[in-house]
Write a protein that holds these residues in place. Sequence first.
Motif, PDB file in Angstrom:
ATOM      1  N   ALA A  73     -11.123  -9.266  13.004  1.00  0.00           N
ATOM      2  CA  ALA A  73     -12.552  -9.486  13.267  1.00  0.00           C
ATOM      3  C   ALA A  73     -12.692  -9.893  14.731  1.00  0.00           C
ATOM      4  O   ALA A  73     -12.402 -11.025  15.102  1.00  0.00           O
ATOM      5  CB  ALA A  73     -13.096 -10.568  12.349  1.00  0.00           C
ATOM      6  N   TYR A  74     -13.105  -8.953  15.557  1.00  0.00           N
ATOM      7  CA  TYR A  74     -13.267  -9.199  16.989  1.00  0.00           C
ATOM      8  C   TYR A  74     -14.603  -9.886  17.260  1.00  0.00           C
ATOM      9  O   TYR A  74     -15.608  -9.532  16.647  1.00  0.00           O
ATOM     10  CB  TYR A  74     -13.236  -7.880  17.770  1.00  0.00           C
ATOM     11  N   PRO A  77     -16.061  -6.126  20.778  1.00  0.00           N
ATOM     12  CA  PRO A  77     -15.127  -5.003  20.625  1.00  0.00           C
ATOM     13  C   PRO A  77     -14.014  -4.988  21.678  1.00  0.00           C
ATOM     14  O   PRO A  77     -14.259  -5.200  22.865  1.00  0.00           O
ATOM     15  CB  PRO A  77     -16.029  -3.776  20.759  1.00  0.00           C
ATOM     16  N   GLY A 137     -13.151  -2.914  16.621  1.00  0.00           N
ATOM     17  CA  GLY A 137     -14.365  -3.717  16.583  1.00  0.00           C
ATOM     18  C   GLY A 137     -15.654  -3.026  16.965  1.00  0.00           C
ATOM     19  O   GLY A 137     -16.711  -3.651  16.982  1.00  0.00           O
TER      20      GLY A 137
END
Length: 164
Positions: A73-74, A77, A137
């Motif tokens: 989970a960025y 991105p 992401g």
Amino acid sequence: MRINLENEGDLELDLNYQEVAQRVGDAVLDYEQCPYESEVELLLTMDEEIREMNREFRDIDRATDVLSFPMIAYESPADFAFLEEDESCFDPDTGELMLGNIVISKQKVVEQAEEYGHTVEREYAFLIAHSMLHLLGYDHMEEEERAVMEKKQREILDGLGITR
């Protein structure tokens, strides 16, 4: 990048799945300046199997071309900075960054190549690039996000000489 490829179903496409996925995956990681050796799980399957997954994970009861299951989970991105402090994102045996899973319908690859008037290789490469960006992401729910992803996909594939 290491790609663990599994090929299901009796439809075989006239291309080297591993080689194309490797070239495109490496190009995406280079483009996004990923500082880590990485790994991805890639499943090539048929419409019915991807339809079941789409129904189970997204509550959408239809076949789709590609599903992406990111492991990270960025916050933004392709911002890898936080990973220095999160060892859970790395394979304890290899030290590789575990990006996630990609599932592609081989039937959709053929259908969409015909629909868009380009080769099966180009469609397969596009789906790999698209999904890799999701694993890093990126998303395309908003118009601005969609434009960013489309630009990145185009530049990556053009850089590899895989054009429409």
